[in-house]
Each structure stands twice: as C-alpha cells, then as structure tokens.
Scaffold this motif. Structure first.
Motif, PDB file in Angstrom:
ATOM      1  N   UNK A 140      -0.858  -3.745 -12.544  1.00  0.00           N
ATOM      2  CA  UNK A 140       0.272  -2.822 -12.708  1.00  0.00           C
ATOM      3  C   UNK A 140       1.617  -3.450 -12.345  1.00  0.00           C
ATOM      4  N   UNK A 141       1.592  -4.623 -11.727  1.00  0.00           N
ATOM      5  CA  UNK A 141       2.835  -5.316 -11.379  1.00  0.00           C
ATOM      6  C   UNK A 141       2.937  -6.563 -12.264  1.00  0.00           C
ATOM      7  N   UNK A 142       3.816  -6.564 -13.247  1.00  0.00           N
ATOM      8  CA  UNK A 142       3.881  -7.683 -14.200  1.00  0.00           C
ATOM      9  C   UNK A 142       4.228  -9.021 -13.558  1.00  0.00           C
ATOM     10  N   UNK A 143       5.153  -9.009 -12.626  1.00  0.00           N
ATOM     11  CA  UNK A 143       5.578 -10.247 -11.972  1.00  0.00           C
ATOM     12  C   UNK A 143       4.486 -10.676 -10.993  1.00  0.00           C
ATOM     13  N   UNK A 144       3.834 -11.802 -11.278  1.00  0.00           N
ATOM     14  CA  UNK A 144       2.683 -12.206 -10.483  1.00  0.00           C
ATOM     15  C   UNK A 144       3.047 -12.602  -9.053  1.00  0.00           C
ATOM     16  N   UNK A 145       4.247 -13.123  -8.866  1.00  0.00           N
ATOM     17  CA  UNK A 145       4.683 -13.444  -7.504  1.00  0.00           C
ATOM     18  C   UNK A 145       4.847 -12.170  -6.687  1.00  0.00           C
ATOM     19  N   UNK A 146       5.426 -11.144  -7.306  1.00  0.00           N
ATOM     20  CA  UNK A 146       5.572  -9.868  -6.626  1.00  0.00           C
ATOM     21  C   UNK A 146       4.213  -9.192  -6.425  1.00  0.00           C
ATOM     22  N   UNK A 147       3.317  -9.399  -7.374  1.00  0.00           N
ATOM     23  CA  UNK A 147       1.961  -8.854  -7.226  1.00  0.00           C
ATOM     24  C   UNK A 147       1.267  -9.478  -6.022  1.00  0.00           C
ATOM     25  N   UNK A 148       1.446 -10.793  -5.840  1.00  0.00           N
ATOM     26  CA  UNK A 148       0.853 -11.459  -4.665  1.00  0.00           C
ATOM     27  C   UNK A 148       1.487 -10.941  -3.382  1.00  0.00           C
ATOM     28  N   UNK A 149       2.795 -10.735  -3.419  1.00  0.00           N
ATOM     29  CA  UNK A 149       3.494 -10.182  -2.244  1.00  0.00           C
ATOM     30  C   UNK A 149       2.947  -8.806  -1.889  1.00  0.00           C
ATOM     31  N   UNK A 150       2.834  -7.935  -2.890  1.00  0.00           N
ATOM     32  CA  UNK A 150       2.342  -6.575  -2.650  1.00  0.00           C
ATOM     33  C   UNK A 150       0.874  -6.594  -2.218  1.00  0.00           C
ATOM     34  N   UNK A 151       0.090  -7.509  -2.779  1.00  0.00           N
ATOM     35  CA  UNK A 151      -1.327  -7.583  -2.428  1.00  0.00           C
ATOM     36  C   UNK A 151      -1.526  -8.019  -0.984  1.00  0.00           C
ATOM     37  N   UNK A 152      -0.656  -8.866  -0.500  1.00  0.00           N
ATOM     38  CA  UNK A 152      -0.740  -9.281   0.900  1.00  0.00           C
ATOM     39  C   UNK A 152      -0.272  -8.169   1.825  1.00  0.00           C
ATOM     40  N   UNK A 153       0.719  -7.417   1.378  1.00  0.00           N
ATOM     41  CA  UNK A 153       1.311  -6.393   2.234  1.00  0.00           C
ATOM     42  C   UNK A 153       0.533  -5.080   2.226  1.00  0.00           C
ATOM     43  N   UNK A 154       0.005  -4.674   1.087  1.00  0.00           N
ATOM     44  CA  UNK A 154      -0.626  -3.355   0.964  1.00  0.00           C
ATOM     45  C   UNK A 154      -1.772  -3.132   1.952  1.00  0.00           C
ATOM     46  N   UNK A 155      -2.734  -4.072   2.090  1.00  0.00           N
ATOM     47  CA  UNK A 155      -3.798  -3.847   3.072  1.00  0.00           C
ATOM     48  C   UNK A 155      -3.271  -3.767   4.499  1.00  0.00           C
ATOM     49  N   UNK A 156      -2.247  -4.570   4.816  1.00  0.00           N
ATOM     50  CA  UNK A 156      -1.652  -4.528   6.152  1.00  0.00           C
ATOM     51  C   UNK A 156      -1.060  -3.159   6.420  1.00  0.00           C
ATOM     52  N   UNK A 157      -0.353  -2.620   5.421  1.00  0.00           N
ATOM     53  CA  UNK A 157       0.232  -1.286   5.565  1.00  0.00           C
ATOM     54  C   UNK A 157      -0.858  -0.244   5.771  1.00  0.00           C
ATOM     55  N   UNK A 158      -1.937  -0.342   4.990  1.00  0.00           N
ATOM     56  CA  UNK A 158      -3.039   0.613   5.123  1.00  0.00           C
ATOM     57  C   UNK A 158      -3.661   0.553   6.508  1.00  0.00           C
ATOM     58  N   UNK A 159      -3.943  -0.653   6.975  1.00  0.00           N
ATOM     59  CA  UNK A 159      -4.594  -0.825   8.276  1.00  0.00           C
ATOM     60  C   UNK A 159      -3.680  -0.363   9.411  1.00  0.00           C
ATOM     61  N   UNK A 160      -2.410  -0.769   9.353  1.00  0.00           N
ATOM     62  CA  UNK A 160      -1.482  -0.371  10.409  1.00  0.00           C
ATOM     63  C   UNK A 160      -1.225   1.133  10.387  1.00  0.00           C
ATOM     64  N   UNK A 161      -1.223   1.721   9.193  1.00  0.00           N
ATOM     65  CA  UNK A 161      -1.041   3.172   9.091  1.00  0.00           C
ATOM     66  C   UNK A 161      -2.210   3.904   9.738  1.00  0.00           C
ATOM     67  N   UNK A 162      -3.409   3.383   9.541  1.00  0.00           N
ATOM     68  CA  UNK A 162      -4.593   4.005  10.150  1.00  0.00           C
ATOM     69  C   UNK A 162      -4.566   3.846  11.665  1.00  0.00           C
ATOM     70  N   UNK A 163      -4.196   2.664  12.153  1.00  0.00           N
ATOM     71  CA  UNK A 163      -4.120   2.450  13.594  1.00  0.00           C
ATOM     72  C   UNK A 163      -3.056   3.350  14.215  1.00  0.00           C
ATOM     73  N   UNK A 164      -1.911   3.473  13.534  1.00  0.00           N
ATOM     74  CA  UNK A 164      -0.856   4.364  14.039  1.00  0.00           C
ATOM     75  C   UNK A 164      -1.346   5.811  14.062  1.00  0.00           C
ATOM     76  N   UNK A 165      -2.143   6.170  13.079  1.00  0.00           N
ATOM     77  CA  UNK A 165      -2.707   7.528  13.026  1.00  0.00           C
ATOM     78  C   UNK A 165      -3.672   7.760  14.186  1.00  0.00           C
ATOM     79  N   UNK A 166      -4.484   6.752  14.491  1.00  0.00           N
ATOM     80  CA  UNK A 166      -5.375   6.848  15.648  1.00  0.00           C
ATOM     81  C   UNK A 166      -4.568   6.999  16.933  1.00  0.00           C
ATOM     82  N   UNK A 167      -3.522   6.167  17.056  1.00  0.00           N
ATOM     83  CA  UNK A 167      -2.699   6.189  18.264  1.00  0.00           C
ATOM     84  C   UNK A 167      -1.981   7.531  18.437  1.00  0.00           C
TER      85      UNK A 167
END
Length: 210
Positions: A140-167
């Motif tokens: 869904x992200x045509x620019x492959x460099x931006x796709x790599x950026x989002x792919x690295x960031x998205x799981x981190x956001x998900x994990x940190x969001x869950x930890x913040x929710x636990x906290x």
C-alpha cells in the motif's frame, strides 16, 4: 488426645513445578532485570528452596532463556504465522499475549534487548516482525524506502502502545485492539501522506479572544 503428625508437603509434578518457577522468574526479572535478580530472589518469589530450583535449571542464564522461550511460545500460540504480513490479527494476538502475561511481554520487548547475552536473539525476533510488517505495508506504500521506514516503525508503535496500555491499567479493554490498530495506521498514513499539514495541533489556535 492423640498428637496428629503434620501433613507432608505436597510435591508438585515436575512440569507444574517448572511452570511455577518460570512464572516467578518472569515477575522477578521484569521487576529488577537480569543482573540484579539472584536465584535466591527467584526461589523466594516461587516459595521454594534453591535446591529445588537447581533441579530444574542449571543457571540463571538457563532460567532467563527458558523464560524468553516460554513467552515466545505464548506469542506463537496467539499470533499466527504472518502469511499476508503484520495484520489486524497480529495485533489482536500481541494484545492477547500481553494480557496473559504482562510481565513476560515487558520482559521480551523491553528488558531483554538491554541484556548483552540475549540481545542478538531479541534483535532477530524483532527483525522477523519487521519483515512481516513489510509484506503488508509495501503493498500500500508505493515508495519502497518509505515502506521500509513504516515497516520498522509500525511494530514498535504497536508494541509500545500495548505496553503503555498495560502501564495505564488496561483501560477500556474492549477497544484496546482498535486503538492500537489506529496508532499503527497513523504510521502507514504518514508514509503515504503528501504535502499536507502535518504539524501538531496548537492549543493557542483553539483559544478565543481573551
């Protein structure tokens, strides 16, 4: 009156005792870290002697590794192999695993990366999640460099969001997964955004005349 002999201490089956030790070790390691947690601390947490602990684990490193293996097994049970990438089901699975073992989730995704003996394994684990996210996001992200950026960031956001929710005390659990997904979609939206106003809201703009 006949004196009654005290009942003998019930011996747990080996698998049940091991589970008891792993639960105690997870809590202790997540609370104090690997270096600051002793086997005596874990034995006390589990309500057993060090002798019993040594019947199941040869060392603290062996025990920490077993704790990580146990949490990874939990994730495997809740998160299917990502055929199409890092999907909504992946987030649901991460959240379920966190609810099942908050200390184990924090240990795996926060603390273990700081431990030199286990850093390589955790980095490999996170790299696999990033690769799964890339499968989904690159479609869904045509620019492959931006796709790599989002792919690295998205799981981190998900994990940190869950930890913040636990906290935060696990507020509004029925909507927790939807909120985590919304945070992840924010990353993907940023990757495909064009020349739009990306500035943060300024409270002063909303204030009326004084």
């Amino acid at each position: 009156m006949v004196d009654q002999k005290p009942e003998p201490v019930r011996r747990l089956p080996r698998a049940q005792r091991r589970e008891q030790i792993l639960t105690a070790a997870t809590e202790a390691f997540a609370r104090s870290g690997f270096a600051a947690t002793s086997l005596e601390d874990i034995a006390t947490e589990a309500g057993i002697t060090r002798v019993i602990l040594y019947r199941h684990f040869d060392s603290k490193t062996d025990l920490y590794q077993a704790v990580l293996d146990r949490m990874c097994a939990r994730l495997d049970a809740h998160v299917d192999e990502p055929v199409g990438g890092f999907t909504d089901a992946s987030i649901d699975g991460l959240l379920d695993a966190a609810i099942e073992s908050p200390a184990g989730f924090r240990l795996l995704f926060q603390h273990a990366l700081r431990e030199p003996e286990f850093k390589e394994r955790i980095e490999k684990f996170r790299a696999d999640i990033t690769a799964a996210a890339y499968l989904q996001i690159s479609a869904v992200v045509p620019d492959q460099a931006l796709a790599r950026w989002a792919a690295q960031l998205a799981p981190v956001v998900a994990i940190e969001a869950i930890i913040a929710w636990l906290d935060a005390g696990q507020p509004d659990p029925a909507q927790a997964a939807a909120r985590v997904r919304q945070a992840v979609m924010g990353v993907i939206g940023a990757a495909v955004a064009s020349d739009t106003d990306c500035s943060l809201p300024n409270p002063a703009r909303r204030q009326g005349p004084s």
